[in-house]
Design an enzyme around this catalytic site. Structure first.
Site, short mmCIF file in Angstrom:
data_model
loop_
_atom_site.label_atom_id
_atom_site.label_comp_id
_atom_site.label_asym_id
_atom_site.label_seq_id
_atom_site.Cartn_x
_atom_site.Cartn_y
_atom_site.Cartn_z
N HIS A 107 45.85 31.50 35.17
CA HIS A 107 46.08 32.27 36.48
C HIS A 107 46.99 33.36 36.15
O HIS A 107 47.67 33.44 35.12
CB HIS A 107 46.60 31.39 37.35
CG HIS A 107 47.81 30.44 36.59
ND1 HIS A 107 47.66 29.28 36.31
CD2 HIS A 107 49.08 30.58 36.31
CE1 HIS A 107 48.61 28.83 35.69
NE2 HIS A 107 49.57 29.47 35.43
N GLN A 178 50.09 31.48 42.16
CA GLN A 178 49.49 31.85 40.79
C GLN A 178 47.87 31.69 41.28
O GLN A 178 47.33 30.68 40.80
CB GLN A 178 49.70 30.44 40.24
CG GLN A 178 51.63 30.82 39.64
CD GLN A 178 51.87 29.25 39.00
OE1 GLN A 178 51.96 28.40 39.37
NE2 GLN A 178 52.55 29.46 37.90
N ARG A 208 50.71 29.32 22.19
CA ARG A 208 50.43 27.97 22.90
C ARG A 208 49.57 28.42 23.97
O ARG A 208 50.01 29.12 24.85
CB ARG A 208 51.51 27.34 23.04
CG ARG A 208 51.59 26.05 24.34
CD ARG A 208 51.84 26.32 25.34
NE ARG A 208 52.41 25.07 26.28
CZ ARG A 208 52.29 25.20 27.76
NH1 ARG A 208 51.96 26.08 28.26
NH2 ARG A 208 52.29 24.11 28.24
N ASP A 210 48.50 28.18 27.51
CA ASP A 210 48.56 27.29 28.90
C ASP A 210 47.43 26.76 29.68
O ASP A 210 46.46 27.58 29.91
CB ASP A 210 49.43 27.86 29.56
CG ASP A 210 49.98 27.38 30.86
OD1 ASP A 210 50.58 26.34 30.80
OD2 ASP A 210 50.07 27.80 32.08
N GLU A 252 47.01 23.56 25.40
CA GLU A 252 47.95 22.64 26.35
C GLU A 252 46.70 22.23 27.31
O GLU A 252 46.42 22.65 28.28
CB GLU A 252 48.89 23.45 27.20
CG GLU A 252 49.82 22.29 27.75
CD GLU A 252 50.01 22.53 29.35
OE1 GLU A 252 50.74 21.76 30.02
OE2 GLU A 252 49.26 23.39 29.91
N HIS A 319 59.63 21.64 28.55
CA HIS A 319 60.25 22.34 29.88
C HIS A 319 59.73 21.88 31.05
O HIS A 319 60.39 22.26 32.00
CB HIS A 319 59.84 23.74 29.50
CG HIS A 319 58.48 24.10 29.49
ND1 HIS A 319 57.61 23.57 28.81
CD2 HIS A 319 57.74 24.62 30.71
CE1 HIS A 319 56.28 23.90 29.07
NE2 HIS A 319 56.39 24.80 30.16
O1 LIG Z 1 51.35 27.51 34.59
C1 LIG Z 1 51.37 26.48 35.30
C2 LIG Z 1 51.97 25.20 34.67
O2 LIG Z 1 51.35 25.14 33.38
C3 LIG Z 1 51.69 24.26 32.70
O3 LIG Z 1 51.48 23.06 33.25
C4 LIG Z 1 51.42 21.90 32.48
O4 LIG Z 1 52.35 21.39 33.30
C5 LIG Z 1 52.26 20.56 34.23
C6 LIG Z 1 53.34 19.72 34.74
O5 LIG Z 1 54.54 20.65 35.04
C7 LIG Z 1 51.13 19.47 34.02
O6 LIG Z 1 50.85 18.67 35.14
C8 LIG Z 1 50.01 20.31 33.72
O7 LIG Z 1 48.86 19.19 33.57
C9 LIG Z 1 50.07 21.30 32.64
O8 LIG Z 1 48.87 22.16 32.75
C10 LIG Z 1 53.24 24.83 31.99
O9 LIG Z 1 53.46 23.87 31.04
C11 LIG Z 1 53.89 24.66 33.42
O10 LIG Z 1 55.38 24.99 32.96
C12 LIG Z 1 53.46 25.57 34.49
O11 LIG Z 1 54.10 25.36 35.47
#
Ligand SMILES: OC[C@H]1O[C@H](O[C@H]2O[C@H](CO)[C@@H](O)[C@H](O)[C@H]2O)[C@H](O)[C@@H](O)[C@@H]1O
Ligand SMILES: [Ca+2]
Length: 552
Positions: A107, A178, A208, A210, A252, A319
């Site tokens: 996004h 987003q 990494r 996302d 991720e 984080h």
């Molecule tokens: O960019 C959006 C989010 O992407 C990541 O999210 C991940 O964290 C989530 C929990 O906060 C999790 O539930 C999800 O499965 C993941 O994809 C990133 O690490 C986040 O900080 C971000 O908000």
């Protein structure tokens, strides 16, 4: 200096995750920046980490701490300039430290010029097609893809949001600010690959990536892990293999083992070099409270084989909230009761606390979980501040309570900034237990028994024994579920790791018949245990004790 070989450097690396915005402020405006981070590279080198993972640094309205990107090929002005970034990268490389960024693929921010242009609708006033409209996913009804779960359950009630300007709904798996990119549009894939190339051309060591499971939507599915998503991600890997060999792609994908393993691809059709091992993480904490390590062994046994180029990424905290997506409903309820007694500690499907506070600031438990993290298969990722036992600030919204300024010393604002605490991006923690007056790098550097010094020694020991990084894993049967025992074996050495997850001394008998006549010696070489005379090896361990042993 960074060596171009070995190309699979990530398999033995220790990673360190940090946010530039909250690590070190170089110009005194209360916001961390690249010049500030550059001054801390010697600290990171001395700690003994190999690769830095930097949270998103792009221009952004910061409605999701930078995961809402408004420009993929620039630096957020608070963090410095592109020139500052180049200096930082050069200095990191000069110290033998690698650096990966965070590529937010799924996004953009709703402020991104692509989305603002898309909102003009499919056709421009002059009748020409609006190429940006198809950069995003639109609907007249907002009723498509009902099988897709909501991820930010505390904030969002739908994955669709109505846009007044187009009179249509747009799709978003995360915050409504987003909007998801439309990866069925080849132009979008090209844009993201071009963004990746921009940073890789500057010498970045990889990304990494996302939220990779959510790139493609299809009716009748849960819109996660779809084959078309893998096809797109493999294009990213092809780009790296063809033009940037030796750079890293880390996925991720917060998924169960059977799904996450797909993100490695195969020997002949590779996808990611590394994937996070999300499911093992909550089980480490669960095992402590239950004094039963069965779930760790079960989930590790459930990990499918991965291609020869692949490596897992392991972690205790990051984080985000301590995610409880990869546990059963009963396990989730247990984890909330055990680790989030105060409702403010809960967010979405997880717990927004740091390592030290989750473990009641108990040094023995902090060491135990870190020692298991460093010994399990996978490259460990440390989260900034956990190496000194920083705490969290529950008064901050969202997951920001675990993103407070790094605590360098006991001076104003904890040495993070010359600005006053009120002027800092997030206030530095000042409470009597975790505040910077008591918990900081400077005091721990002067104390040989500090958590910081302990961490550096463990990293050094791990480096000296390559079996920690590359050894085959074999669990050792123990007659006491509180005691986790496993070996890591290379042709050159066998390590035996034994950990007591109980709050009391425990006795156990290990089945070490495969290692008959060998003598366990601590990896530091300081102590010899009795030789393994028979298959059954009796052991008594103090509360939360761990042994890192080499079988001579
Ligand atoms: O960019 C959006 C989010 O992407 C990541 O999210 C991940 O964290 C989530 C929990 O906060 C999790 O539930 C999800 O499965 C993941 O994809 C990133 O690490 C986040 O900080 C971000 O908000
Ligand atoms: Ca600054």
């Amino acid at each position: 200096m960074i060596q171009t070989t070995p190309p699979e450097w990530y398999k033995s690396a220790v990673f360190y995750e940090l946010s530039v915005r909250t690590f070190a402020d170089g110009n005194g405006d209360g916001k961390g920046d690249f010049p500030g981070l550059t001054t801390k590279l010697d600290y990171l080198k001395n700690l003994g980490v190999d690769c830095l993972w930097l949270l998103p640094w792009y221009p952004s309205p910061l409605r999701d701490d930078g995961y809402d990107v408004a420009d993929y090929v620039n630096i957020h002005p608070d963090l410095g300039t592109l020139e500052d970034f180049k200096v930082f990268l050069r200095e990191a490389h000069a110290r033998g430290l690698r650096v990966i960024g965070d590529l937010v693929t799924n996004h953009t921010s709703s402020d991104h010029p692509w989305f603002q242009a898309a909102r003009r609708g499919p056709t421009l006033p002059d009748g020409a097609p609006n190429e940006y409209y198809n950069y995003y996913v639109w609907s007249d009804t907002g009723e498509e893809y009902p099988g897709a779960r909501i991820i930010f359950t505390d904030t969002e009630t739908s994955n669709w949001t109505f846009d007044e300007q187009t009179g249509q709904y747009y799709w978003h798996r995360f915050f409504s600010t987003q909007p998801d990119l439309n990866f069925d549009n080849p132009a979008v894939v090209e844009e993201l690959l071009a963004a990746a190339r921009f940073w890789l051309d500057l010498g970045l060591d990889g990304f990494r990536v996302d939220a990779v499971p959510y790139l493609i939507e299809r009716e009748g599915t849960n819109c996660e892990n779809l084959p078309e998503t893998h096809t797109i991600l493999k294009q990213m890997r092809q780009l790296v293999d063809q033009h940037y060999p030796g750079r890293l792609l880390l996925a991720e994908a917060n998924q169960w083992p059977e799904e996450v393993v797909e993100y490695f691809g195969s020997e002949t059709d590779p996808e990611f070099h590394m994937c996070f091992n999300f499911p093992v993480m909550p089980r480490l904490y669960m095992s402590l409270k239950r004094e039963d390590t069965t779930s760790i062994r079960e989930i590790m046994d459930r990990l499918p084989a991965i291609p020869s180029f692949g490596q897992w990424a392991t972690f205790l905290r990051n984080h985000d909230e301590l995610t409880l997506e990869m546990v059963t409903d009963d396990e989730r309820a247990f984890m909330y009761a055990a680790y989030a007694p105060d409702p403010r500690m809960r967010i979405n499907v997880g717990i927004r606390r740091r390592l030290a506070s989750l473990l009641d600031n108990d040094r023995r438990r902090i060491e135990l979980l870190n020692s298991v993290l460093l010994a399990l298969p996978g490259s460990p990722i440390l989260y900034y501040g956990d190496e000194i036992g920083m705490g969290d600030d529950l008064s901050l919204a969202d997951r920001n309570g675990v993103r407070t300024p790094m605590q360098w010393n006991a001076s104003l604002s904890g040495g993070f900034s010359s600005a006053s605490p009120e002027q800092c991006f997030y206030p530095p923690i000042e409470d009597p237990v975790y505040g910077f007056h008591r918990v900081n790098v400077q005091s721990q550097e002067q104390d040989p028994s500090s958590l910081l010094k302990w961490t550096a020694r463990q990293l050094e020991m791990r480096r000296q024994h390559p079996a920690f990084a590359s050894g085959d894993l074999n669990f050792v049967d123990s007659d006491n579920p509180a005691i986790l025992a496993f070996t890591r074996t290379t042709p050159d050495e066998t390590l035996l790791i034994v950990s007591n997850f109980a709050a009391n001394a425990q006795a156990c008998t290990l089945d070490l018949s495969a290692h008959h006549r060998r003598t366990p010696v601590t990896v530091s070489g300081a102590s010899h245990l009795p030789p393994i005379q028979e298959g059954r090896y009796p052991l008594v361990m103090g509360k939360y004790d761990y042994y890192w042993l080499r079988l001579n």
